[in-house]
Design a protein around this motif. Structure first.
Motif, PDB file in Angstrom:
ATOM      1  N   ALA A 191      49.627  46.043  43.453  1.00  0.00           N
ATOM      2  CA  ALA A 191      49.424  45.955  44.900  1.00  0.00           C
ATOM      3  C   ALA A 191      48.091  46.598  45.258  1.00  0.00           C
ATOM      4  CB  ALA A 191      50.566  46.652  45.637  1.00  0.00           C
ATOM      5  N   GLN A 216      54.982  40.968  40.985  1.00  0.00           N
ATOM      6  CA  GLN A 216      54.256  40.930  42.249  1.00  0.00           C
ATOM      7  C   GLN A 216      52.761  41.073  41.999  1.00  0.00           C
ATOM      8  OE1 GLN A 216      55.527  43.742  45.199  1.00  0.00           O
ATOM      9  NE2 GLN A 216      57.663  43.099  45.163  1.00  0.00           N
ATOM     10  N   ARG A 262      49.649  41.309  44.617  1.00  0.00           N
ATOM     11  CA  ARG A 262      49.257  41.355  46.029  1.00  0.00           C
ATOM     12  C   ARG A 262      47.837  41.914  46.145  1.00  0.00           C
ATOM     13  NH1 ARG A 262      51.858  44.586  49.404  1.00  0.00           N
ATOM     14  NH2 ARG A 262      52.785  46.005  47.869  1.00  0.00           N
ATOM     15  N   THR A 279      56.050  37.077  43.797  1.00  0.00           N
ATOM     16  CA  THR A 279      55.211  37.181  44.991  1.00  0.00           C
ATOM     17  C   THR A 279      53.750  37.040  44.593  1.00  0.00           C
ATOM     18  OG1 THR A 279      56.755  38.663  46.133  1.00  0.00           O
ATOM     19  CG2 THR A 279      54.481  38.674  46.898  1.00  0.00           C
ATOM     20  N   ALA A 307      50.349  37.047  46.734  1.00  0.00           N
ATOM     21  CA  ALA A 307      49.737  37.231  48.048  1.00  0.00           C
ATOM     22  C   ALA A 307      48.236  37.418  47.871  1.00  0.00           C
ATOM     23  CB  ALA A 307      50.351  38.439  48.751  1.00  0.00           C
TER      24      ALA A 307
END
Length: 495
Positions: free
Chosen positions: A77, A99, A101, A123, A125
């Motif tokens: 992230a 994830q 991001r 995810t 993003a």
């Protein structure tokens, strides 16, 4: 960050988590710590890392390729920084990544093909960057993907059909790119698709029974909306604004919306819907936002606004906008029974007649009341002065009579007051001087008499306009007009 590899007591650092058995760093959470600089390539030496969160900081420079050495990494992230360069191709080695991001950075270039090998990714993003090229076909290989956010980039071409293979996808946002072509009929779970899609909205969306949020705003869809909303029991957000829906079909708003019982936000503004609004709003008890402005709704007849009475069952309603349509008939007195949570009531630009119901005083939390450009007559009710949260009051271009109520002086938060082009008489109340947040006041083209109150000319916040032209005002201009040092426009002509 560059000294991580040299320091031995890392497990005591803020934001650092180590494994109990081997005391190796497994998590690095330095989010929102007001730190910056570059991300050292030595981070790739922390081979036990499973989680990196550096969001909401001021990191810059490129994301180091050495992150690809973190074979145990599950979550990366880095949003809301200033990372530049391209998305590292070495991330393909992080096969456990769930994830990724990197939103709100300055990343550029194309989406690397290597991302297509991250089969555990749930995810992705990458929104709010400067990515170019097309959305690659290989995104369809990410079978575990549930959330794909690519909004606000410069991606173009057509959305690949391979996305239709993503059976776990529940949130897709591709707004503010340069995608074009026909709307993909396989998309059932969508958040936002604001691009240049054309044609009709496919009725196959009726089969998307798990759909919770549908945003197709800002496209070029036209024709009739054939979706059976009765089957979309989970839908709570519907935004179809700024299209050409209804064009060429004399199409009205679908009655089946009455059965979308979980609907909370409905925006159909900026289309070409026509005719009577026949939604049974009494079944939409969770509705808090209803925007039907800028259509051709209404027939100019007495019962056009009957549906407003049904809205009294929506106990959470906060915003209602019916501006710029063809609604006729009298303004229903039932508006007094609308939810006290209402903050916006906008009906300007219609053919609404009758008087302003005195019960409007019940809407005690209103911030905006705009009823301009209609055929309303009678007086401005004193009760308007009880709406003490009001910041915007538009009543211009009606047939209102009587005097300006002194009670408007109670509206101490009022910023914009527009009463022009009516038949208002009497003096300008000196109590308006209490409106110490007023930026604009227009009462031109009325039959107001007397002097301009010194109290009004002492409102130092008046900065946009003071328009009192075409009245019957007399006396000399008070010296207090010199207090209005920030005023852009003063018009007291034709008095």
């Amino acid at each position: 960050m560059e000294q991580f590899h040299k320091l031995v007591r890392l497990c005591l650092w803020t934001g650092v988590t180590c494994g109990h058995r081997h005391q190796r760093v497994t998590e690095l959470d330095l989010s929102n710590q007001r730190i910056g600089g570059i991300l050292s390539p030595y981070v790739g030496n922390l081979s036990f890392l499973r989680y990196i969160n550096l969001s909401d900081n001021s990191f810059h420079g490129e994301i180091p390729q050495e992150i690809g050495n973190l074979l145990r990494l599950e979550k990366l992230a880095l949003p809301n920084n200033s990372f530049s360069g391209t998305i590292p191709t070495n991330l393909s080695r992080c096969s456990n990544l769930i994830q990724l991001r990197v939103s709100k950075n300055k990343l550029e270039g194309q989406i690397p093909e290597e991302i297509g090998s991250l089969l555990n990714l749930q995810t992705l993003a990458i929104d709010f960057n400067y990515l170019t090229g097309q959305l690659p076909d290989f995104v369809g290989n990410l079978s575990a993907l549930g959330m794909l956010l690519i909004r606000w980039n410069s991606l173009g071409g057509q959305i690949p059909t391979t996305l239709g293979l993503l059976r776990n996808l529940v949130y897709l946002n591709v707004a503010e790119n340069q995608f074009s072509g026909m709307f993909p009929r396989w998309i059932c779970n969508i958040s936002s698709l604001e691009n240049n899609f054309v044609g009709s909205i496919p009725d196959s969306l009726s089969n998307a029974s798990n759909l919770e949020r549908l945003d197709l705003s800002g496209n070029q869809f036209k024709g009739k909306v054939s979706i059976d909303f009765s089957s979309l029991k989970n839908l709570w957000w519907l935004n179809l604004e700024q299209n050409n829906l209804g064009m060429g079909t004399a199409s009205s708003i679908p009655d089946s919306l009455s059965n979308a019982s979980n609907l909370e936000r409905l925006d159909l503004s900026g289309n070409q819907f026509k005719g009577k609004v026949s939604i049974d709003f009494s079944s939409l008890k969770n509705l808090w936002w209803l925007n039907l402005e800028q259509n051709n709704l209404g027939m100019g007849t007495a019962n056009d606004l009957d549906f407003v009475t049904l809205l009294t069952n929506c106990s959470s309603l906060k915003a209602l906008s019916l501006c710029d349509n063809q609604f006729g008939g009298e303004l229903p007195h039932s508006i007094a029974n609308l939810s006290s949570t209402m903050i916006q009531f906008r009906i300007g630009g219609n053919q609404i007649s009758g008087t302003i119901p005195s019960g409007i005083r019940n809407l005690v939390n209103l911030i905006a009341l705009t009823i301009e450009v209609n055929q309303l007559h009678g007086i401005i009710p004193d009760g308007v002065g009880e709406l003490q949260h009001l910041q915007q009051l538009y009543m211009f271009r009606n047939f209102l009579q009587g005097s300006i109520p002194p009670s408007l002086g109670n509206l101490t938060k009022l910023a914009d007051l527009a009463l022009s082009f009516n038949n208002l008489q009497g003096n300008i109340p000196s109590s308006l001087g209490n409106c110490q947040n007023l930026k604009g006041f227009d009462a031109s083209h009325n039959k107001l008499t007397g002097a301009i109150p010194q109290q009004v000319l002492s409102i130092t916040t008046l900065s946009v306009y003071l328009a009192l032209a075409h009245n019957l005002l007399n006396d000399s201009l008070p010296l207090q007009v010199g207090n209005l040092k920030n005023l852009v426009m003063l018009d007291i002509s034709s008095n």
